[in-house]
Design a protein around this motif. Structure first.
Motif, PDB file in Angstrom:
ATOM      1  N   ARG A   1      -5.851  17.587  51.433  1.00 26.07           N
ATOM      2  CA  ARG A   1      -5.050  18.721  50.978  1.00 26.07           C
ATOM      3  C   ARG A   1      -5.203  18.859  49.474  1.00 26.07           C
TER       4      ARG A   1
ATOM      5  N   ASN B   1      -5.493  23.575  52.946  1.00 29.21           N
ATOM      6  CA  ASN B   1      -5.703  22.588  53.995  1.00 29.21           C
ATOM      7  C   ASN B   1      -7.198  22.434  54.238  1.00 29.21           C
TER       8      ASN B   1
ATOM      9  N   GLU C   1      -0.810  25.244  48.683  1.00 27.53           N
ATOM     10  CA  GLU C   1      -1.537  24.223  49.430  1.00 27.53           C
ATOM     11  C   GLU C   1      -2.778  24.801  50.086  1.00 27.53           C
TER      12      GLU C   1
ATOM     13  N   LEU D   1       2.838  15.829  54.122  1.00 22.70           N
ATOM     14  CA  LEU D   1       1.420  15.486  54.194  1.00 22.70           C
ATOM     15  C   LEU D   1       1.219  14.091  54.771  1.00 22.70           C
TER      16      LEU D   1
END
Length: 112
Positions: free
Chosen positions: A12, A7, A5, A35
């Motif tokens: 995302r 950010n 992932e 999320l």
């Protein structure tokens, strides 16, 4: 299956590596639930290293596409392998998802 992932605030980027099937779709579902709980508005799923998706995996994609659209968010898929792209086309999902060539294209699509 492994999920990486990145950010970017309300956006995302998820990179899925491996199979998304009945044995592990819950991992992907849990990540997407996290999320949504964090009020993420845009999700990019990079499928470059995803080598299989089952109907259970497709259901998760559709469920979260609908959830994001309901809150005016966006869900973009990129870098689909030919066999994954074919599965999305056969299921009729290619016409309802935003699918682009690569991660840069996905980010540019969201920035428009």
């Amino acid at each position: 299956m492994e999920i990486k992932e990145v950010n970017q605030g309300k956006r995302r980027i998820l990179a899925v590596d491996g199979r998304l099937d009945t044995l592990n779709y819950g991992i992907f579902e849990n990540k997407l639930n996290e999320l949504m709980a964090d009020d993420v508005q845009e999700i990019v799923v990079n499928c470059e290293k995803m080598d299989y998706v089952s109907s259970s995996g497709l259901r998760i994609f559709l469920m979260f596409l609908k959830a994001l659209k309901a809150k005016n968010g966006r869900f973009v898929l990129c870098s689909l392998q030919p066999n994954i792209r074919e599965i999305f086309e056969i299921a009729g999902f290619a016409s309802i998802f935003e699918i682009v060539g690569n991660e840069t294209d996905a980010i540019n699509t969201l920035d428009k």
